[in-house]
Design a protein around this motif. Structure first.
Motif, mmCIF file in Angstrom:
data_model
loop_
_atom_site.group_PDB
_atom_site.id
_atom_site.type_symbol
_atom_site.label_atom_id
_atom_site.label_comp_id
_atom_site.label_asym_id
_atom_site.label_seq_id
_atom_site.Cartn_x
_atom_site.Cartn_y
_atom_site.Cartn_z
ATOM 1 N N HIS A 52 -42.698 19.864 -2.625
ATOM 2 C CA HIS A 52 -41.620 18.923 -2.923
ATOM 3 C C HIS A 52 -42.019 17.510 -2.515
ATOM 4 O O HIS A 52 -42.822 17.324 -1.600
ATOM 5 C CB HIS A 52 -40.356 19.325 -2.151
ATOM 6 C CG HIS A 52 -39.861 20.690 -2.509
ATOM 7 N ND1 HIS A 52 -38.755 20.890 -3.284
ATOM 8 C CD2 HIS A 52 -40.335 21.932 -2.210
ATOM 9 C CE1 HIS A 52 -38.553 22.191 -3.449
ATOM 10 N NE2 HIS A 52 -39.511 22.838 -2.798
ATOM 11 N N ASN A 53 -41.393 16.530 -3.169
ATOM 12 C CA ASN A 53 -41.577 15.137 -2.744
ATOM 13 C C ASN A 53 -40.559 14.822 -1.652
ATOM 14 O O ASN A 53 -39.787 15.688 -1.236
ATOM 15 C CB ASN A 53 -41.485 14.176 -3.937
ATOM 16 C CG ASN A 53 -40.126 14.160 -4.600
ATOM 17 O OD1 ASN A 53 -39.117 14.624 -4.051
ATOM 18 N ND2 ASN A 53 -40.060 13.612 -5.798
ATOM 19 N N GLN A 54 -40.535 13.585 -1.188
ATOM 20 C CA GLN A 54 -39.633 13.213 -0.087
ATOM 21 C C GLN A 54 -38.167 13.381 -0.435
ATOM 22 O O GLN A 54 -37.345 13.612 0.441
ATOM 23 C CB GLN A 54 -39.892 11.774 0.355
ATOM 24 C CG GLN A 54 -41.171 11.636 1.119
ATOM 25 C CD GLN A 54 -41.370 10.222 1.635
ATOM 26 O OE1 GLN A 54 -40.849 9.252 1.090
ATOM 27 N NE2 GLN A 54 -42.138 10.105 2.701
ATOM 28 N N ALA A 55 -37.825 13.292 -1.716
ATOM 29 C CA ALA A 55 -36.435 13.461 -2.140
ATOM 30 C C ALA A 55 -36.058 14.933 -2.266
ATOM 31 O O ALA A 55 -34.906 15.247 -2.566
ATOM 32 C CB ALA A 55 -36.210 12.749 -3.474
ATOM 33 N N GLY A 56 -37.009 15.831 -2.032
ATOM 34 C CA GLY A 56 -36.735 17.260 -2.120
ATOM 35 C C GLY A 56 -36.903 17.842 -3.506
ATOM 36 O O GLY A 56 -36.552 18.994 -3.751
ATOM 37 N N ILE A 57 -37.457 17.071 -4.431
ATOM 38 C CA ILE A 57 -37.651 17.530 -5.805
ATOM 39 C C ILE A 57 -38.981 18.271 -5.907
ATOM 40 O O ILE A 57 -40.011 17.749 -5.480
ATOM 41 C CB ILE A 57 -37.625 16.337 -6.777
ATOM 42 C CG1 ILE A 57 -36.256 15.643 -6.709
ATOM 43 C CG2 ILE A 57 -37.948 16.780 -8.206
ATOM 44 C CD1 ILE A 57 -36.209 14.306 -7.406
ATOM 45 N N PRO A 58 -38.979 19.492 -6.464
ATOM 46 C CA PRO A 58 -40.244 20.222 -6.628
ATOM 47 C C PRO A 58 -41.156 19.470 -7.600
ATOM 48 O O PRO A 58 -40.712 19.055 -8.674
ATOM 49 C CB PRO A 58 -39.841 21.560 -7.215
ATOM 50 C CG PRO A 58 -38.369 21.657 -7.063
ATOM 51 C CD PRO A 58 -37.836 20.268 -6.933
ATOM 52 N N ILE A 59 -42.417 19.274 -7.205
ATOM 53 C CA ILE A 59 -43.352 18.543 -8.051
ATOM 54 C C ILE A 59 -44.601 19.359 -8.396
ATOM 55 O O ILE A 59 -45.288 19.046 -9.362
ATOM 56 C CB ILE A 59 -43.770 17.197 -7.414
ATOM 57 C CG1 ILE A 59 -44.394 17.413 -6.035
ATOM 58 C CG2 ILE A 59 -42.583 16.249 -7.341
ATOM 59 C CD1 ILE A 59 -45.011 16.166 -5.412
#
Length: 115
Positions: A52-59
């Protein structure tokens, strides 16, 4: 050695708090990730990784299989999510995009299921 923190791990994989990045070993420009297991695996497992990125979005996601008795978890093929729009692009351009996605990593989550 660089590490990627693991925020949540499955009860079947106790004790993994970070994955080690191995830039010498990579697939399509993205490093392999490894972690020693506290105890040998008790059963055959499929482990799903989501970065995940810092915003919590799976990348990025990946899967690995662990055989009963294994003592190391290894992810060899990481897949950036949402870059299908670059399917027509050159291999070099897709590598650039994958590495840019990789640079935004923040933490990982691991989930297991019996194989």
């Amino acid at each position: 050695m660089q590490m990627l923190l693991v925020r949540t791990t499955d009860p079947l994989l106790p004790g993994i708090s970070a994955l080690q990045l191995d830039p010498e070993q990579h697939t399509d420009g993205l490093p392999w990730l490894t972690a020693p297991l506290d105890h040998p695996a008790r059963q055959n497992l499929v482990v799903t990784l989501r970065i995940h990125n810092q915003a919590g979005i799976p990348i990025i996601e990946a899967q690995s299989q662990i055989a009963a008795g294994a003592v190391t978890l290894i992810f060899r093929e990481l897949t950036p999510l949402g870059i299908e729009a670059y399917a027509h692009a050159t291999a070099e351009r897709r590598l650039e995009v994958a590495q840019r996605v990789w640079s935004r990593r923040s933490f990982a989550i691991l989930r297991c299921s019996p194989l």
